[in-house]
Design a protein around this motif. Structure first.
Motif, short mmCIF file in Angstrom:
data_model
loop_
_atom_site.label_atom_id
_atom_site.label_comp_id
_atom_site.label_asym_id
_atom_site.label_seq_id
_atom_site.Cartn_x
_atom_site.Cartn_y
_atom_site.Cartn_z
N MET A 32 4.41 46.72 78.63
CA MET A 32 3.27 47.74 78.43
C MET A 32 3.59 49.00 78.29
O MET A 32 2.81 49.85 77.54
N LEU A 33 4.62 49.52 78.81
CA LEU A 33 5.41 50.70 78.64
C LEU A 33 5.75 50.94 77.06
O LEU A 33 5.33 52.01 76.39
N PHE A 56 -2.43 55.25 75.28
CA PHE A 56 -0.89 55.25 76.07
C PHE A 56 -1.15 55.11 77.42
O PHE A 56 -0.62 54.15 77.87
N LEU A 57 -2.07 55.52 77.92
CA LEU A 57 -2.29 55.66 79.52
C LEU A 57 -2.91 54.04 79.87
O LEU A 57 -2.58 53.70 81.11
N GLY A 108 -0.07 47.80 83.45
CA GLY A 108 1.24 47.23 83.63
C GLY A 108 1.29 47.84 84.88
O GLY A 108 2.23 47.07 85.84
N LEU A 109 1.30 48.97 85.39
CA LEU A 109 1.65 49.75 86.79
C LEU A 109 0.90 49.00 87.77
O LEU A 109 1.57 48.60 88.87
N GLY A 134 2.55 51.38 74.81
CA GLY A 134 2.08 52.85 75.20
C GLY A 134 2.92 53.66 74.41
O GLY A 134 2.27 54.52 73.69
N VAL A 135 4.13 53.54 74.22
CA VAL A 135 5.05 54.41 73.44
C VAL A 135 4.80 54.13 71.95
O VAL A 135 4.69 55.27 71.17
N LEU A 147 5.69 45.15 82.93
CA LEU A 147 5.56 46.38 83.18
C LEU A 147 6.31 47.32 81.95
O LEU A 147 5.55 47.96 81.16
N VAL A 177 -0.11 51.43 80.10
CA VAL A 177 0.76 51.83 80.99
C VAL A 177 0.34 51.67 82.42
O VAL A 177 0.86 51.18 83.43
#
Length: 205
Positions: free
Chosen positions: A115-116, A132-133, A139-140, A119-120, A112, A136
């Motif tokens: 993946m964040l 980005f979404l 991963g979520l 995205g960043v 997770l 994320v």
């Protein structure tokens, strides 16, 4: 328990009954591959098949778990030995499951965060919002699925012990999910005394 010895015993008793692996499998509602695995010692019959298997082979469950016909003089002692061995095997399996729960938790959390981070990076590069979404969200999603699976493992592995009456039990999946918790200690209602307490996860009855 000696799985190889049990397997040879099953094969011997099957042949005494004049059954092929396929015929035995059909009577039990399993595959002939399952019977082959039993007879080569690669696995044991599950509880749902064991009693019927013993009836077909003309032996007792105690005989099956010993891999030989047990005399009446040794019957009770051997039964106790088999029960203790089964309890030991369950405790070992429960410990393996709880270790697996930790691995799943740490791995899914690491994925997770990865993946964040992806995205960043995309955001800093000025990429569209969906770039980005997407990582994320992925991963979520995997994190939620892994957490639910890990909770299922925690529910079935071992027992929870009531701090009021000492009763040990396996709670429902919903109870585990909804309970306040600190690690593997959960605040739940005991089905025995009906009181709520912080209940610890324990291995063995």
């Amino acid at each position: 328990m000696d799985q190889e010895k049990i397997g040879k015993f099953i094969a011997e008793k099957r042949k005494e009954q004049g059954l092929t692996q396929m015929q035995l499998a059909e009577k039990l509602g399993v595959t002939d591959r399952a019977v082959s695995k039993w007879e080569t010692g690669r696995s044991l019959p599950d509880a749902s098949s064991m009693v019927e298997l013993c009836a077909l082979l003309g032996i007792t469950v105690n005989d099956l778990l010993c891999g030989e016909v047990v005399s009446m003089e040794r019957y009770h002692a051997q039964t106790e030995k088999n029960l203790l061995e089964m309890i030991k095997q369950k405790e070992q399996a429960d410990r393996r499951l709880l270790r697996m729960e930790l691995v799943i938790g740490f791995t899914s959390a690491a994925f997770l965060f990865a993946m964040l981070a992806v995205g960043v990076v995309f955001m800093k590069m000025g990429k569209p919002l969906w770039m980005f979404l997407l990582p994320v969200g992925f991963g979520l999603l995997q994190f939620i699925v892994c957490v639910l699976f890990a909770l299922r493992i925690e529910q079935v592995a071992g027992y929870y012990e009531c701090q009021k009456c000492g009763h040990r039990y396996v709670p429902s999946y919903a109870a585990v999910n909804l309970a306040m918790h600190m690690g593997r200690t959960r605040y739940m209602k005991c089905p025995q005394c009906k009181k709520r307490s912080w209940q610890k996860k324990v291995i063995g009855e």
